[in-house]
Design a protein around this motif. Structure first.
Motif, PDB file in Angstrom:
ATOM      1  N   SER A 178       0.825  -1.207   0.000  1.00  0.00           N
ATOM      2  CA  SER A 178       0.000   0.000   0.000  1.00  0.00           C
ATOM      3  C   SER A 178       0.859   1.256   0.000  1.00  0.00           C
ATOM      4  CB  SER A 178      -0.925   0.001   1.223  1.00  0.00           C
ATOM      5  OG  SER A 178      -1.751  -1.137   1.240  1.00  0.00           O
ATOM      6  N   PHE A 179       1.950   1.221   0.751  1.00  0.00           N
ATOM      7  CA  PHE A 179       2.856   2.367   0.802  1.00  0.00           C
ATOM      8  C   PHE A 179       3.513   2.602  -0.554  1.00  0.00           C
ATOM      9  CE2 PHE A 179       7.116   4.134   1.614  1.00  0.00           C
ATOM     10  CZ  PHE A 179       6.756   5.321   2.249  1.00  0.00           C
ATOM     11  N   ILE A 180       3.983   1.528  -1.191  1.00  0.00           N
ATOM     12  CA  ILE A 180       4.620   1.644  -2.501  1.00  0.00           C
ATOM     13  C   ILE A 180       3.627   2.167  -3.539  1.00  0.00           C
ATOM     14  CG2 ILE A 180       5.654   0.316  -4.389  1.00  0.00           C
ATOM     15  CD1 ILE A 180       6.886  -1.505  -2.264  1.00  0.00           C
ATOM     16  N   ALA A 181       2.382   1.716  -3.460  1.00  0.00           N
ATOM     17  CA  ALA A 181       1.374   2.159  -4.424  1.00  0.00           C
ATOM     18  C   ALA A 181       0.976   3.611  -4.221  1.00  0.00           C
ATOM     19  CB  ALA A 181       0.136   1.271  -4.319  1.00  0.00           C
ATOM     20  N   ALA A 182       1.093   4.124  -2.986  1.00  0.00           N
ATOM     21  CA  ALA A 182       0.652   5.492  -2.696  1.00  0.00           C
ATOM     22  C   ALA A 182       1.727   6.534  -2.981  1.00  0.00           C
ATOM     23  CB  ALA A 182       0.219   5.602  -1.229  1.00  0.00           C
ATOM     24  N   ILE A 183       3.003   6.139  -2.923  1.00  0.00           N
ATOM     25  CA  ILE A 183       4.100   7.100  -3.071  1.00  0.00           C
ATOM     26  C   ILE A 183       4.073   7.862  -4.396  1.00  0.00           C
ATOM     27  CG2 ILE A 183       6.602   7.223  -3.420  1.00  0.00           C
ATOM     28  CD1 ILE A 183       5.742   7.317  -0.535  1.00  0.00           C
ATOM     29  N   PRO A 184       3.816   7.218  -5.561  1.00  0.00           N
ATOM     30  CA  PRO A 184       3.834   7.987  -6.817  1.00  0.00           C
ATOM     31  C   PRO A 184       2.848   9.146  -6.856  1.00  0.00           C
ATOM     32  CG  PRO A 184       3.896   5.643  -7.275  1.00  0.00           C
ATOM     33  CD  PRO A 184       3.628   5.784  -5.814  1.00  0.00           C
ATOM     34  N   PHE A 185       1.780   9.093  -6.069  1.00  0.00           N
ATOM     35  CA  PHE A 185       0.802  10.182  -6.082  1.00  0.00           C
ATOM     36  C   PHE A 185       1.354  11.442  -5.419  1.00  0.00           C
ATOM     37  CE2 PHE A 185      -1.846   6.397  -6.561  1.00  0.00           C
ATOM     38  CZ  PHE A 185      -2.680   6.789  -7.592  1.00  0.00           C
ATOM     39  N   ALA A 186       2.536  11.356  -4.802  1.00  0.00           N
ATOM     40  CA  ALA A 186       3.144  12.546  -4.212  1.00  0.00           C
ATOM     41  C   ALA A 186       3.615  13.518  -5.291  1.00  0.00           C
ATOM     42  CB  ALA A 186       4.324  12.147  -3.321  1.00  0.00           C
ATOM     43  N   TRP A 187       3.912  12.992  -6.489  1.00  0.00           N
ATOM     44  CA  TRP A 187       4.305  13.856  -7.599  1.00  0.00           C
ATOM     45  C   TRP A 187       3.068  14.194  -8.411  1.00  0.00           C
ATOM     46  CZ3 TRP A 187       7.336   9.609  -6.208  1.00  0.00           C
ATOM     47  CH2 TRP A 187       8.594   9.938  -5.690  1.00  0.00           C
ATOM     48  N   ASP A 188       2.351  15.165  -7.908  1.00  0.00           N
ATOM     49  CA  ASP A 188       1.098  15.549  -8.552  1.00  0.00           C
ATOM     50  C   ASP A 188       1.389  16.293  -9.850  1.00  0.00           C
ATOM     51  OD1 ASP A 188      -1.413  17.869  -8.404  1.00  0.00           O
ATOM     52  OD2 ASP A 188      -1.870  15.734  -8.348  1.00  0.00           O
ATOM     53  N   VAL A 189       0.725  15.912 -10.917  1.00  0.00           N
ATOM     54  CA  VAL A 189       0.985  16.510 -12.229  1.00  0.00           C
ATOM     55  C   VAL A 189       0.675  17.999 -12.270  1.00  0.00           C
ATOM     56  CG1 VAL A 189       0.373  16.440 -14.672  1.00  0.00           C
ATOM     57  CG2 VAL A 189       0.641  14.312 -13.392  1.00  0.00           C
ATOM     58  N   PRO A 190      -0.500  18.459 -11.745  1.00  0.00           N
ATOM     59  CA  PRO A 190      -0.736  19.902 -11.760  1.00  0.00           C
ATOM     60  C   PRO A 190       0.311  20.680 -10.993  1.00  0.00           C
ATOM     61  CG  PRO A 190      -2.785  18.729 -11.383  1.00  0.00           C
ATOM     62  CD  PRO A 190      -1.695  17.726 -11.314  1.00  0.00           C
ATOM     63  N   GLY A 191       0.778  20.105  -9.883  1.00  0.00           N
ATOM     64  CA  GLY A 191       1.813  20.783  -9.114  1.00  0.00           C
ATOM     65  C   GLY A 191       3.100  20.915  -9.897  1.00  0.00           C
ATOM     66  N   VAL A 192       3.434  19.873 -10.665  1.00  0.00           N
ATOM     67  CA  VAL A 192       4.632  19.926 -11.495  1.00  0.00           C
ATOM     68  C   VAL A 192       4.492  21.000 -12.562  1.00  0.00           C
ATOM     69  CG1 VAL A 192       6.024  18.623 -13.125  1.00  0.00           C
ATOM     70  CG2 VAL A 192       5.198  17.513 -11.049  1.00  0.00           C
ATOM     71  N   HIS A 193       3.294  21.106 -13.147  1.00  0.00           N
ATOM     72  CA  HIS A 193       3.082  22.094 -14.203  1.00  0.00           C
ATOM     73  C   HIS A 193       3.205  23.516 -13.655  1.00  0.00           C
ATOM     74  CE1 HIS A 193       0.667  19.069 -16.865  1.00  0.00           C
ATOM     75  NE2 HIS A 193       1.925  18.732 -16.665  1.00  0.00           N
ATOM     76  N   ASN A 194       2.665  23.734 -12.464  1.00  0.00           N
ATOM     77  CA  ASN A 194       2.700  25.079 -11.897  1.00  0.00           C
ATOM     78  C   ASN A 194       4.120  25.520 -11.551  1.00  0.00           C
ATOM     79  OD1 ASN A 194      -0.074  25.252 -12.108  1.00  0.00           O
ATOM     80  ND2 ASN A 194      -0.442  24.495 -10.030  1.00  0.00           N
ATOM     81  N   ASN A 195       4.966  24.580 -11.183  1.00  0.00           N
ATOM     82  CA  ASN A 195       6.325  24.913 -10.794  1.00  0.00           C
ATOM     83  C   ASN A 195       7.284  24.920 -11.991  1.00  0.00           C
ATOM     84  OD1 ASN A 195       5.606  25.132  -8.099  1.00  0.00           O
ATOM     85  ND2 ASN A 195       5.892  22.929  -7.737  1.00  0.00           N
ATOM     86  N   PHE A 196       6.760  24.705 -13.150  1.00  0.00           N
ATOM     87  CA  PHE A 196       7.589  24.603 -14.347  1.00  0.00           C
ATOM     88  C   PHE A 196       7.791  26.015 -14.887  1.00  0.00           C
ATOM     89  CE2 PHE A 196       9.039  21.015 -16.837  1.00  0.00           C
ATOM     90  CZ  PHE A 196       9.603  21.653 -17.917  1.00  0.00           C
TER      91      PHE A 196
END
Length: 281
Positions: A115-133
């Protein structure tokens, strides 16, 4: 369920595999419901800071971890019921029946890790990445890099969540095998019945209803979890609201099925009510 199981373990000073699974399942459900309530409160009353300070990303990771843990624990409960109640002459089934007590803690720990391994990728939220780009790139190069980052993140999420259907598969197979075994025993009892109400026959019929109800609730909950986590419907839409309501109702429904099917859980509310009335008087 958590109070009844914990108090029973404390009194007896022993922790059976069933008690460990029930405590894990009820604890994860209680924490999940509490976190969902807190998350809804923050998103309504602190909407600006909730999305600006990345609280939404943290909330989604925790939400995913708690949901997947609950799904795994529910699946292992079905497996435990199947191994303990169903009868089979297969070597693997007999091997599991003899060693299930030692395997339960490792099964639960493995579920938490998955469950921990499956949840970790959601920490890199796509909208957040776009806003910081904010690098000074041309429009074409920027769009290409964003698309590549989005595709890479989507692939990472899919790879880490590839094992999530496993608890559903375990639950469905275990429930079907258990229902089939109980049904065969019920038919044998009906053929040998003497005309009076047989308590064992009624217990088998009640068990079949409980397992069937649990399977329906589990499948419904699993589908809604995937729809919400992978955003299969539009945010703030009617479909999303329906899924959220169903997700909130399914753990309660499953808990009611467990209480209804276990006399130990049925007696605790009665004792608490009686104890409260005695104090009031």
């Amino acid at each position: 369920i958590l109070v009844a199981t914990s108090s029973s373990c404390i009194r007896s000073k022993t922790w059976s595999p069933y008690d460990i699974i029930m405590i894990s399942l009820s604890s994860s459900r209680f924490i999940l419901q509490s976190w969902t309530t807190l998350d809804s409160f923050m998103s309504i009353f602190f909407e600006t800071s909730y999305y600006r300070e990345n609280l939404f990303i943290v909330s989604k990771v925790i939400f995913t971890f708690l949901n997947y843990s609950s799904l795994w624990f529910g699946g292992w409960l079905s497996v435990f019921y199947c191994i303990k109640v169903a009868s089979s002459t297969q070597i693997f089934f007999i091997w599991m029946k003899q060693r299930i007590g030692r395997l339960v803690p490792w099964m639960l720990l493995t579920s938490l890790l998955c469950s921990f391994i499956a949840a970790i990728p959601f920490a890199w939220d796509v909208p957040g990445v776009h806003n910081n780009f904010t690098a000074p790139l041309s429009m074409t190069n920027s769009s290409e890099m964003r698309t590549t980052r989005k595709d890479g993140l989507g692939l990472l999420i899919l790879l880490c969540n590839a094992g999530i259907p496993l608890p559903l598969i375990l639950s469905v197979i275990s429930s079907v095998v258990l229902i089939q075994s109980l049904w065969e025993h019920t038919r044998q009892m009906c053929n040998n019945a003497s005309g009076f109400r047989d308590p064992s026959l009624e217990a088998h019929i009640s068990a079949i209803k409980s397992v069937s109800s649990f399977l329906i609730v589990y499948i419904t909950y699993f589908i809604c979890v995937l729809v919400i986590i992978f955003q299969a419907v539009s945010p703030f839409s009617i479909e999303e609201s329906i899924c959220i309501v169903i997700m909130a109702a399914c753990p309660t429904g499953h808990t009611m099925v467990l209480i209804w099917s276990n006399p130990k859980f049925q007696d605790l509310p009665v004792r608490m009510w009686h104890h409260t009335n005695c104090h009031v008087r």
